[in-house]
Write an enzyme that holds these catalytic residues in place. Structure first.
Site, PDB file in Angstrom:
ATOM      1  N   CYS A  66       0.878  -1.169   0.000  1.00  0.00           N
ATOM      2  CA  CYS A  66       0.000   0.000   0.000  1.00  0.00           C
ATOM      3  C   CYS A  66       0.917   1.221   0.000  1.00  0.00           C
ATOM      4  O   CYS A  66       2.141   1.065  -0.151  1.00  0.00           O
ATOM      5  CB  CYS A  66      -0.978  -0.014   1.167  1.00  0.00           C
ATOM      6  SG  CYS A  66      -0.243   0.165   2.799  1.00  0.00           S
ATOM      7  N   HIS A  86      14.495 -14.515  12.074  1.00  0.00           N
ATOM      8  CA  HIS A  86      14.043 -14.589  13.468  1.00  0.00           C
ATOM      9  C   HIS A  86      12.532 -14.726  13.624  1.00  0.00           C
ATOM     10  O   HIS A  86      12.073 -15.339  14.582  1.00  0.00           O
ATOM     11  CB  HIS A  86      14.496 -13.337  14.235  1.00  0.00           C
ATOM     12  CG  HIS A  86      15.970 -13.325  14.519  1.00  0.00           C
ATOM     13  ND1 HIS A  86      16.535 -12.477  15.447  1.00  0.00           N
ATOM     14  CD2 HIS A  86      16.998 -14.050  14.000  1.00  0.00           C
ATOM     15  CE1 HIS A  86      17.849 -12.684  15.485  1.00  0.00           C
ATOM     16  NE2 HIS A  86      18.153 -13.624  14.612  1.00  0.00           N
TER      17      HIS A  86
HETATM   18  C1  RB5 Z   1      -4.018   5.327   0.687  1.00  0.00           C
HETATM   19  O1  RB5 Z   1      -4.083   6.696   0.431  1.00  0.00           O
HETATM   20  C2  RB5 Z   1      -3.084   5.063   1.853  1.00  0.00           C
HETATM   21  O2  RB5 Z   1      -3.650   5.532   3.040  1.00  0.00           O
HETATM   22  C3  RB5 Z   1      -2.772   3.594   1.943  1.00  0.00           C
HETATM   23  O3  RB5 Z   1      -2.212   3.161   0.761  1.00  0.00           O
HETATM   24  C4  RB5 Z   1      -1.797   3.204   3.015  1.00  0.00           C
HETATM   25  O4  RB5 Z   1      -0.627   3.959   2.946  1.00  0.00           O
HETATM   26  C5  RB5 Z   1      -2.329   3.125   4.379  1.00  0.00           C
HETATM   27  O5  RB5 Z   1      -1.657   2.738   5.342  1.00  0.00           O
END
Ligand code: RB5
Length: 149
Positions: free
Chosen positions: A65, A98
């Site tokens: 993400c 680990h």
């Molecule tokens: C999306 O904008 C962002 O919040 C997500 O990809 C991530 O970084 C959240 O932890």
């Protein structure tokens, strides 16, 4: 290795090179998306990846993400998942040696794409050491069932 890859919209571009790299190395990649910039919620994108691991369809999970934080926090809510957010090779190595991490979370934003490749390579090629770490990994895995303080 059989690897499931899942990410939110923040990683829809960064994911491409990583999946291609994994396939070039000969890994079998189950792609759970998302492959577009349309916004999706990171707690939801981890679910099919965790299902795939639990069903034995894959050996490892790769999540991505924007920061790597959201997917790692979400994945670690699931029993049996040991997800490590790795932004450098040291973290990748230690999470395997680990912690026997079976999932890795990568950062799509503010990260050199070449570093993510190196991080992933290190994570996939480092073995768990077992030994004294096994008891601790078992303690982690028992935690959701052991919430009496
Ligand atoms: C999306 O904008 C962002 O919040 C997500 O990809 C991530 O970084 C959240 O932890």
């Amino acid at each position: 290795m059989r690897i499931v890859f899942a990410n939110d919209h923040a990683a829809f571009e960064a994911r491409v090179a990583l999946i291609e790299h994994l396939r070039d190395l000969g890994h079998e990649v189950l792609d759970c998306g998302t492959s577009t910039k349309e916004s999706v919620d990171y707690p939801c994108v981890v679910v099919p990846a965790i299902k795939a691991l639990r069903e034995g369809a894959v050996d490892r999970i790769v999540l991505m993400c924007g920061s790597g934080l959201g997917v790692s926090i979400a994945a670690n809510r699931y029993e049996g998942i040991r997800c490590a957010l790795c932004t450098d090779e040291y973290a990748a190595e230690m999470s395997r040696r680990h912690n026997n991490a079976n999932a890795i979370a990568l950062r799509a934003r503010e990260q050199d794409p070449a570093m993510n490749i190196r991080v992933l390579d290190k994570w996939l090629t480092t073995d768990y050491e077992g030994g004294r770490h096994q008891r601790r990994v078992e303690l982690i895995d028992s935690m959701p069932k052991n919430e009496k303080f």
